[in-house]
Design an enzyme around this catalytic site. Structure first.
Site, PDB file in Angstrom:
ATOM      1  N   GLY A  87      21.904 -20.155  44.469  1.00 38.67           N
ATOM      2  CA  GLY A  87      23.019 -19.225  44.251  1.00 38.67           C
ATOM      3  C   GLY A  87      22.548 -17.806  44.035  1.00 38.67           C
ATOM      4  N   ARG A  90      20.656 -12.824  41.531  1.00 39.97           N
ATOM      5  CA  ARG A  90      20.547 -11.376  41.268  1.00 39.97           C
ATOM      6  C   ARG A  90      21.354 -10.591  42.289  1.00 39.97           C
ATOM      7  NH1 ARG A  90      14.812  -9.191  43.502  1.00 39.97           N
ATOM      8  NH2 ARG A  90      14.514 -10.687  45.180  1.00 39.97           N
ATOM      9  N   LYS A 110      22.274  -6.379  45.544  1.00 41.45           N
ATOM     10  CA  LYS A 110      21.100  -7.196  45.221  1.00 41.45           C
ATOM     11  C   LYS A 110      20.353  -6.456  44.118  1.00 41.45           C
ATOM     12  CE  LYS A 110      17.310  -9.548  47.625  1.00 41.45           C
ATOM     13  NZ  LYS A 110      16.865  -9.937  48.971  1.00 41.45           N
ATOM     14  N   GLY A 123      17.364 -11.114  37.200  1.00 42.08           N
ATOM     15  CA  GLY A 123      18.499 -10.593  37.965  1.00 42.08           C
ATOM     16  C   GLY A 123      18.274  -9.212  38.556  1.00 42.08           C
ATOM     17  N   ARG A 173      23.913  -4.277  50.406  1.00 41.16           N
ATOM     18  CA  ARG A 173      23.609  -4.903  51.702  1.00 41.16           C
ATOM     19  C   ARG A 173      24.891  -5.221  52.448  1.00 41.16           C
ATOM     20  NH1 ARG A 173      19.663  -9.963  51.489  1.00 41.16           N
ATOM     21  NH2 ARG A 173      21.392 -11.092  50.595  1.00 41.16           N
ATOM     22  N   ARG A 180      25.222 -19.309  54.297  1.00 38.14           N
ATOM     23  CA  ARG A 180      23.880 -19.773  54.630  1.00 38.14           C
ATOM     24  C   ARG A 180      23.921 -21.263  54.883  1.00 38.14           C
ATOM     25  NH1 ARG A 180      20.817 -16.125  50.863  1.00 38.14           N
ATOM     26  NH2 ARG A 180      22.408 -14.695  50.135  1.00 38.14           N
ATOM     27  N   ASP A 252      18.161 -21.534  52.410  1.00 34.05           N
ATOM     28  CA  ASP A 252      19.050 -20.548  51.771  1.00 34.05           C
ATOM     29  C   ASP A 252      18.856 -19.162  52.371  1.00 34.05           C
ATOM     30  OD1 ASP A 252      16.521 -21.098  50.359  1.00 34.05           O
ATOM     31  OD2 ASP A 252      17.038 -19.344  49.171  1.00 34.05           O
ATOM     32  N   ASN A 253      17.841 -18.988  53.197  1.00 32.37           N
ATOM     33  CA  ASN A 253      17.610 -17.710  53.863  1.00 32.37           C
ATOM     34  C   ASN A 253      17.929 -17.788  55.347  1.00 32.37           C
ATOM     35  OD1 ASN A 253      16.801 -16.517  51.479  1.00 32.37           O
ATOM     36  ND2 ASN A 253      14.632 -16.954  51.815  1.00 32.37           N
ATOM     37  N   ASP A 262      17.106 -11.412  54.119  1.00 34.62           N
ATOM     38  CA  ASP A 262      16.129 -11.579  53.039  1.00 34.62           C
ATOM     39  C   ASP A 262      14.694 -11.340  53.496  1.00 34.62           C
ATOM     40  OD1 ASP A 262      17.909 -11.860  51.061  1.00 34.62           O
ATOM     41  OD2 ASP A 262      17.598 -13.991  50.705  1.00 34.62           O
TER      42      ASP A 262
HETATM   43  P1  AMP Z   1      15.006 -15.139  47.498  1.00 30.48           P
HETATM   44  O1  AMP Z   1      13.561 -15.487  47.369  1.00 30.48           O
HETATM   45  O2  AMP Z   1      15.308 -13.672  47.246  1.00 30.48           O
HETATM   46  O3  AMP Z   1      15.616 -15.616  48.760  1.00 30.48           O
HETATM   47  O4  AMP Z   1      15.731 -15.892  46.288  1.00 30.48           O
HETATM   48  C1  AMP Z   1      15.717 -17.287  46.103  1.00 30.48           C
HETATM   49  C2  AMP Z   1      16.562 -17.631  44.898  1.00 30.48           C
HETATM   50  O5  AMP Z   1      15.990 -17.078  43.707  1.00 30.48           O
HETATM   51  C3  AMP Z   1      17.985 -17.116  44.944  1.00 30.48           C
HETATM   52  O6  AMP Z   1      18.800 -18.038  44.298  1.00 30.48           O
HETATM   53  C4  AMP Z   1      17.893 -15.823  44.187  1.00 30.48           C
HETATM   54  O7  AMP Z   1      19.133 -15.441  43.640  1.00 30.48           O
HETATM   55  C5  AMP Z   1      16.906 -16.206  43.081  1.00 30.48           C
HETATM   56  N1  AMP Z   1      16.182 -15.036  42.560  1.00 30.48           N
HETATM   57  C6  AMP Z   1      15.189 -14.332  43.168  1.00 30.48           C
HETATM   58  N2  AMP Z   1      14.755 -13.336  42.377  1.00 30.48           N
HETATM   59  C7  AMP Z   1      15.485 -13.391  41.241  1.00 30.48           C
HETATM   60  C8  AMP Z   1      15.507 -12.637  40.026  1.00 30.48           C
HETATM   61  N3  AMP Z   1      14.687 -11.602  39.826  1.00 30.48           N
HETATM   62  N4  AMP Z   1      16.396 -12.992  39.068  1.00 30.48           N
HETATM   63  C9  AMP Z   1      17.229 -14.022  39.265  1.00 30.48           C
HETATM   64  N5  AMP Z   1      17.264 -14.776  40.363  1.00 30.48           N
HETATM   65  C10 AMP Z   1      16.399 -14.476  41.345  1.00 30.48           C
HETATM   66 MG    MG Z   2      17.285 -15.582  49.637  1.00 31.53          MG
END
Ligand code: AMP
Ligand code: MG
Length: 528
Positions: A87, A90, A110, A123, A173, A180, A252-253, A262
């Site tokens: 989910g 952030r 983001k 976040g 964004r 996804r 998820d990406n 992403d």
């Molecule tokens: P990502 O690697 O950006 O595709 O993120 C994968 C998952 O980790 C998603 O659910 C993001 O919302 C969560 N996520 C990544 N970075 C953070 C962060 N700094 N704080 C909270 N959730 C994060």
């Molecule tokens: Mg992602």
């Protein structure tokens, strides 16, 4: 706050698929970047969106009227392991707008603070990685590759901790949607088939409205799955043809829209190497360059699993139908790859009598030969070229670009002036392939193999960029912005990335590969 004409179907129609949430307030909002051309495409007024006051909007301190911020629920396979709840940890979807083309777009933050999906995360996001999203998204867009894009980046005046303290930022964004593969997985894993159906209906209305005319529900959902698969086949072919390595192709990406999304650990390949991988956490090379189409298919299989109950009441039959699509995927990918490679080889228009789109997937080699007699030979020609680049450790972007010079002058002149040959460790290794390629050009246009082909060269230069976001240049620009607050290198690079097919002498430094030893040590980082 400036008016944005939001119309928020996701928030309105999909209750239970998200959590209403607010961005965190930040101490010192400051606008670092506004994408004016994109703002105009969205029918927003760049002047009112770039006033000092508007920084509060882009940092999340003040919401535009009509925004309904929500954190979207999704799951995902990360490096092959399933996480039932990821989910927006952030991110927040602010809402949707209709652009000047009549297309519905998501506008999302983001780095706007913790949400119920944040797990252990803060976040937040840092300036460097958010400006990186700008550069990569704009580069892909200018290359004609479907992608999410950055509308704005605002500094927050906060520090975020990522092994070291870094300046914080919020990215805005724009995406065709944030649906996804993992969004479908979230509800399938919770055994909520009715919600999967609702999501599929929503996705069809948004991305494949023509499919609503299919009366049979199983056929409609199967056609939807096939449409997603075709978009991904086309996207992956485009990535491969510019040497783009996404780096974290978790489910998820992967979007339903077919846009790139992403850009955490992504990188562009320099010297051609099929096993190239840059991500510091991709130890097994799961997301290595040449693996990407296989991973896309694997991810699509995960999407298929969520859709099976919609594709038929009889499970075995539903599996068979979905498998037909998955089996067609490699053919779709190869046809799209070939289309791109032909353009790069100077064979953009098809031979008379040839079916324009080439073979359809899943029909086997015989069918392929019948509709596109040159397909096999052209695949071999492109494959042998790439093998040569691999052996000679040749930069992929420059090799394709300089091949156009060979077409521009006749064979004799090219031998004297060639930028291509000068870059080959062993120029002699190139000659037999070049001769074969010239024969193929002659078959295509009826001229002599040795002829000069200025128009072909011009077409090739529209298919093979001079400028890509070279990793060392991206890092330089981000370091200046993040470490010294100096945005000038970022702006110069962005300007060059916006016109990738034109050779401007002032951009020459951006066209050169990094020294091989720099590339050899280059690593990208996730979780930024
Ligand atoms: P990502 O690697 O950006 O595709 O993120 C994968 C998952 O980790 C998603 O659910 C993001 O919302 C969560 N996520 C990544 N970075 C953070 C962060 N700094 N704080 C909270 N959730 C994060
Ligand atoms: Mg992602």
């Amino acid at each position: 706050m400036p008016a944005i004409a939001f119309d928020n179907t996701y928030a309105r129609e999909l209750e239970g698929f998200h959590v209403p949430w607010k961005p965190a307030a930040v101490p010192e909002p400051r606008l670092l970047f506004l994408n004016r051309p994109l703002a105009e495409e969205l029918d927003l007024d760049p002047a009112t969106l770039s006033t000092p006051d508007s920084a509060a909007l882009w940092a999340g301190n003040a919401l535009p009227e009509g925004a309904q911020p929500i954190a979207q629920a999704y799951a995902g396979h990360q490096f092959g392991g399933f996480s039932p709840q990821l989910g927006d940890g952030r991110a927040l979807l602010l809402g949707e707008v209709i652009d000047r083309q009549g297309q519905r777009c998501d506008i999302a933050f983001k780095g706007s603070g913790r949400t119920p999906f944040s797990r252990g995360g803060d976040g937040k996001a840092a300036v460097g990685p958010m400006l990186r999203e700008v550069l990569i998204g704009e580069a892909l867009h200018a290359l004609g590759i479907p992608t999410t894009r950055a509308l704005a980046v605002a500094a927050t005046g906060e520090r975020v901790y990522r092994e070291q303290m870094l300046p914080g930022a919020v990215l805005t964004r724009v995406a065709a949607s944030h649906l996804r593969v993992g969004t479908f997985q979230y509800f399938a894993a919770r055994r909520e088939p009715e919600r999967v159906r609702q999501l599929a209906d929503y996705a069809i209305a948004r991305h494949d409205p023509a499919l609503r005319a299919i009366d049979s529900a199983p056929e409609r959902y199967l056609a939807f799955f096939a449409a997603v698969a075709r978009r991904q086949a086309a996207l992956l072919a485009q990535w491969m043809n510019v040497g783009f390595i996404h780096g974290v192709m978790n489910t998820d990406n992967m979007t339903i829209s077919g846009e790139s999304i992403d850009f955490g650990p992504c990188a562009f390949m320099e010297a051609y190497h099929p096993e190239a991988v840059f991500s510091s956490i991709d130890h097994g090379g799961r997301y290595a360059y040449a693996n990407q189409p296989h991973i896309a298919r694997w991810n699509l299989a995960r999407l298929a699993e969520t859709l099976l109950p919609l594709i038929g009441d009889e499970p075995q039959r539903a599996v068979e139908r979905a498998t037909e699509v998955l089996d067609a995927f490699p053919g779709w990918f190869e046809a799209a790859l070939r289309r791109g490679q032909r353009a790069k080889l100077g064979l953009a228009s098809e031979l008379p009598g040839m079916v324009a789109t080439g073979a359809r997937g899943g029909e086997g080699l015989d069918a392929l030969k019948a509709v596109d007699p040159q397909a096999e030979a052209d695949d071999a020609l492109a494959g042998d070229w790439l093998d040569l680049l691999h052996q000679q450790r040749m930069d992929l972007t420059q090799a394709w670009r300089f091949l156009a010079d060979e077409a521009a002058c006749g064979a004799d002149d090219a031998a004297r002036t060639s930028r291509l040959r000068s870059r080959f460790a062993e120029p002699g290794a190139l000659e037999p392939w070049l001769a074969r390629w010239r024969e193929r050009l002659a078959l295509h246009d009826g001229q002599s193999p040795a002829a000069a082909r200025p128009e072909t060269a011009a077409a090739m230069r529209r298919a093979s960029p001079w400028i890509i976001p070279r990793n060392h240049r991206v890092e330089e620009a981000l370091a200046a912005a993040s470490d010294h607050g100096d945005l000038a290198p970022f702006e110069r690079l962005l300007h060059a990335l916006h016109r990738p097919f034109d050779e401007h002498p002032e951009d020459a430094a951006f066209a050169e590969p990094a020294p091989a030893e720099v590339t050899a040590c280059y690593r990208t980082f996730c979780g930024t």
